[in-house]
Motif scaffolding. Structure first.
Motif, PDB file in Angstrom:
ATOM      1  N   LEU A 131       0.859  -1.175   0.000  1.00  0.00           N
ATOM      2  CA  LEU A 131       0.000   0.000   0.000  1.00  0.00           C
ATOM      3  C   LEU A 131       0.899   1.229   0.000  1.00  0.00           C
ATOM      4  O   LEU A 131       1.809   1.338   0.818  1.00  0.00           O
ATOM      5  CB  LEU A 131      -0.913   0.004   1.231  1.00  0.00           C
ATOM      6  CG  LEU A 131      -1.908   1.144   1.337  1.00  0.00           C
ATOM      7  CD1 LEU A 131      -2.905   1.122   0.170  1.00  0.00           C
ATOM      8  CD2 LEU A 131      -2.638   1.078   2.668  1.00  0.00           C
ATOM      9  N   ARG A 132       0.649   2.143  -0.930  1.00  0.00           N
ATOM     10  CA  ARG A 132       1.477   3.346  -1.069  1.00  0.00           C
ATOM     11  C   ARG A 132       0.604   4.584  -0.943  1.00  0.00           C
ATOM     12  O   ARG A 132      -0.484   4.646  -1.514  1.00  0.00           O
ATOM     13  CB  ARG A 132       2.179   3.338  -2.417  1.00  0.00           C
ATOM     14  CG  ARG A 132       3.072   4.535  -2.667  1.00  0.00           C
ATOM     15  CD  ARG A 132       3.728   4.415  -4.044  1.00  0.00           C
ATOM     16  NE  ARG A 132       4.503   5.583  -4.369  1.00  0.00           N
ATOM     17  CZ  ARG A 132       5.787   5.752  -4.091  1.00  0.00           C
ATOM     18  NH1 ARG A 132       6.445   4.798  -3.453  1.00  0.00           N
ATOM     19  NH2 ARG A 132       6.411   6.844  -4.447  1.00  0.00           N
ATOM     20  N   ASP A 133       1.101   5.549  -0.198  1.00  0.00           N
ATOM     21  CA  ASP A 133       0.464   6.861  -0.117  1.00  0.00           C
ATOM     22  C   ASP A 133       1.077   7.704  -1.232  1.00  0.00           C
ATOM     23  O   ASP A 133       2.258   8.036  -1.187  1.00  0.00           O
ATOM     24  CB  ASP A 133       0.720   7.480   1.251  1.00  0.00           C
ATOM     25  CG  ASP A 133      -0.008   8.794   1.455  1.00  0.00           C
ATOM     26  OD1 ASP A 133      -0.143   9.554   0.471  1.00  0.00           O
ATOM     27  OD2 ASP A 133      -0.422   9.079   2.585  1.00  0.00           O
ATOM     28  N   ALA A 134       0.298   8.027  -2.240  1.00  0.00           N
ATOM     29  CA  ALA A 134       0.805   8.748  -3.406  1.00  0.00           C
ATOM     30  C   ALA A 134       1.207  10.188  -3.069  1.00  0.00           C
ATOM     31  O   ALA A 134       1.973  10.797  -3.807  1.00  0.00           O
ATOM     32  CB  ALA A 134      -0.231   8.738  -4.526  1.00  0.00           C
ATOM     33  N   CYS A 135       0.712  10.725  -1.976  1.00  0.00           N
ATOM     34  CA  CYS A 135       1.024  12.107  -1.603  1.00  0.00           C
ATOM     35  C   CYS A 135       2.426  12.261  -1.040  1.00  0.00           C
ATOM     36  O   CYS A 135       3.122  13.226  -1.333  1.00  0.00           O
ATOM     37  CB  CYS A 135       0.013  12.633  -0.602  1.00  0.00           C
ATOM     38  SG  CYS A 135      -1.641  12.808  -1.291  1.00  0.00           S
ATOM     39  N   ASP A 136       2.842  11.303  -0.222  1.00  0.00           N
ATOM     40  CA  ASP A 136       4.148  11.453   0.431  1.00  0.00           C
ATOM     41  C   ASP A 136       5.081  10.259   0.211  1.00  0.00           C
ATOM     42  O   ASP A 136       6.149  10.195   0.816  1.00  0.00           O
ATOM     43  CB  ASP A 136       3.987  11.736   1.924  1.00  0.00           C
ATOM     44  CG  ASP A 136       3.310  10.611   2.684  1.00  0.00           C
ATOM     45  OD1 ASP A 136       3.153   9.502   2.131  1.00  0.00           O
ATOM     46  OD2 ASP A 136       2.920  10.841   3.839  1.00  0.00           O
ATOM     47  N   ALA A 137       4.676   9.319  -0.627  1.00  0.00           N
ATOM     48  CA  ALA A 137       5.501   8.176  -1.048  1.00  0.00           C
ATOM     49  C   ALA A 137       5.779   7.167   0.066  1.00  0.00           C
ATOM     50  O   ALA A 137       6.619   6.288  -0.102  1.00  0.00           O
ATOM     51  CB  ALA A 137       6.808   8.639  -1.691  1.00  0.00           C
ATOM     52  N   ARG A 138       5.065   7.270   1.190  1.00  0.00           N
ATOM     53  CA  ARG A 138       5.224   6.233   2.220  1.00  0.00           C
ATOM     54  C   ARG A 138       4.638   4.935   1.692  1.00  0.00           C
ATOM     55  O   ARG A 138       3.683   4.949   0.908  1.00  0.00           O
ATOM     56  CB  ARG A 138       4.494   6.610   3.513  1.00  0.00           C
ATOM     57  CG  ARG A 138       5.099   7.747   4.258  1.00  0.00           C
ATOM     58  CD  ARG A 138       4.303   8.102   5.519  1.00  0.00           C
ATOM     59  NE  ARG A 138       2.909   8.373   5.202  1.00  0.00           N
ATOM     60  CZ  ARG A 138       1.860   7.727   5.746  1.00  0.00           C
ATOM     61  NH1 ARG A 138       2.041   6.790   6.657  1.00  0.00           N
ATOM     62  NH2 ARG A 138       0.620   8.026   5.387  1.00  0.00           N
ATOM     63  N   GLU A 139       5.206   3.809   2.157  1.00  0.00           N
ATOM     64  CA  GLU A 139       4.700   2.504   1.742  1.00  0.00           C
ATOM     65  C   GLU A 139       4.517   1.599   2.952  1.00  0.00           C
ATOM     66  O   GLU A 139       5.299   1.643   3.898  1.00  0.00           O
ATOM     67  CB  GLU A 139       5.662   1.849   0.749  1.00  0.00           C
ATOM     68  CG  GLU A 139       5.728   2.604  -0.559  1.00  0.00           C
ATOM     69  CD  GLU A 139       6.631   1.965  -1.587  1.00  0.00           C
ATOM     70  OE1 GLU A 139       6.471   2.296  -2.777  1.00  0.00           O
ATOM     71  OE2 GLU A 139       7.494   1.139  -1.224  1.00  0.00           O
ATOM     72  N   LEU A 140       3.481   0.791   2.864  1.00  0.00           N
ATOM     73  CA  LEU A 140       3.183  -0.189   3.901  1.00  0.00           C
ATOM     74  C   LEU A 140       3.263  -1.566   3.253  1.00  0.00           C
ATOM     75  O   LEU A 140       2.455  -1.897   2.396  1.00  0.00           O
ATOM     76  CB  LEU A 140       1.790   0.054   4.479  1.00  0.00           C
ATOM     77  CG  LEU A 140       1.321  -0.894   5.585  1.00  0.00           C
ATOM     78  CD1 LEU A 140       2.248  -0.801   6.801  1.00  0.00           C
ATOM     79  CD2 LEU A 140      -0.116  -0.571   5.975  1.00  0.00           C
ATOM     80  N   ASP A 141       4.293  -2.312   3.630  1.00  0.00           N
ATOM     81  CA  ASP A 141       4.504  -3.650   3.066  1.00  0.00           C
ATOM     82  C   ASP A 141       3.651  -4.679   3.787  1.00  0.00           C
ATOM     83  O   ASP A 141       3.328  -4.538   4.966  1.00  0.00           O
ATOM     84  CB  ASP A 141       5.976  -4.062   3.203  1.00  0.00           C
ATOM     85  CG  ASP A 141       6.890  -3.342   2.229  1.00  0.00           C
ATOM     86  OD1 ASP A 141       6.417  -2.480   1.464  1.00  0.00           O
ATOM     87  OD2 ASP A 141       8.099  -3.648   2.233  1.00  0.00           O
ATOM     88  N   TRP A 142       3.327  -5.730   3.074  1.00  0.00           N
ATOM     89  CA  TRP A 142       2.682  -6.897   3.649  1.00  0.00           C
ATOM     90  C   TRP A 142       3.671  -7.585   4.563  1.00  0.00           C
ATOM     91  O   TRP A 142       4.859  -7.576   4.265  1.00  0.00           O
ATOM     92  CB  TRP A 142       2.234  -7.838   2.516  1.00  0.00           C
ATOM     93  CG  TRP A 142       1.440  -8.986   3.017  1.00  0.00           C
ATOM     94  CD1 TRP A 142       1.887 -10.248   3.242  1.00  0.00           C
ATOM     95  CD2 TRP A 142       0.054  -8.985   3.357  1.00  0.00           C
ATOM     96  NE1 TRP A 142       0.876 -11.023   3.716  1.00  0.00           N
ATOM     97  CE2 TRP A 142      -0.264 -10.267   3.795  1.00  0.00           C
ATOM     98  CE3 TRP A 142      -0.938  -8.013   3.352  1.00  0.00           C
ATOM     99  CZ2 TRP A 142      -1.540 -10.616   4.217  1.00  0.00           C
ATOM    100  CZ3 TRP A 142      -2.205  -8.352   3.764  1.00  0.00           C
ATOM    101  CH2 TRP A 142      -2.493  -9.648   4.187  1.00  0.00           C
ATOM    102  N   PRO A 143       3.240  -8.135   5.663  1.00  0.00           N
ATOM    103  CA  PRO A 143       1.861  -8.279   6.125  1.00  0.00           C
ATOM    104  C   PRO A 143       1.402  -7.054   6.904  1.00  0.00           C
ATOM    105  O   PRO A 143       2.175  -6.413   7.600  1.00  0.00           O
ATOM    106  CB  PRO A 143       1.909  -9.511   7.024  1.00  0.00           C
ATOM    107  CG  PRO A 143       3.298  -9.527   7.575  1.00  0.00           C
ATOM    108  CD  PRO A 143       4.166  -8.927   6.489  1.00  0.00           C
ATOM    109  N   PHE A 144       0.116  -6.732   6.742  1.00  0.00           N
ATOM    110  CA  PHE A 144      -0.496  -5.677   7.535  1.00  0.00           C
ATOM    111  C   PHE A 144      -1.899  -6.105   7.929  1.00  0.00           C
ATOM    112  O   PHE A 144      -2.488  -6.993   7.329  1.00  0.00           O
ATOM    113  CB  PHE A 144      -0.506  -4.327   6.812  1.00  0.00           C
ATOM    114  CG  PHE A 144      -1.006  -4.341   5.388  1.00  0.00           C
ATOM    115  CD1 PHE A 144      -2.360  -4.409   5.090  1.00  0.00           C
ATOM    116  CD2 PHE A 144      -0.112  -4.265   4.336  1.00  0.00           C
ATOM    117  CE1 PHE A 144      -2.812  -4.396   3.777  1.00  0.00           C
ATOM    118  CE2 PHE A 144      -0.544  -4.244   3.021  1.00  0.00           C
ATOM    119  CZ  PHE A 144      -1.903  -4.314   2.732  1.00  0.00           C
TER     120      PHE A 144
END
Length: 76
Positions: free
Chosen positions: A52-65
């Protein structure tokens, strides 16, 4: 373009689970990006999907979540 992007693959069990979690977390509208036919995205996300990526600030949340991690991610 949505604020959030979900990088995923076709026929991906983990991606299906991620979609359920995003629904439970009440993630606002997001775009799905399928990496299968893009060499650049495959190289970047191939072993990490779903991401999951936040397109505004380029943060990413990798699996598993889980739902709690998604909500914390949305809160910034």
């Amino acid at each position: 373009m949505s604020t959030y992007l979900l990088y995923q693959r076709d026929d991906c069990h983990l991606c299906d689970l991620a979609l359920e979690i995003l629904a439970a977390a009440r993630l606002p509208e997001f775009d799905s990006v399928y990496i299968d036919d893009d060499a650049g995205l495959e190289a970047r996300y191939g072993l990490r999907v779903p991401v999951l990526r936040d397109a505004c600030d380029a943060r990413e949340l990798d699996w598993p979540f889980d739902s709690a991690r998604v909500q914390a991610f949305m809160a910034g």
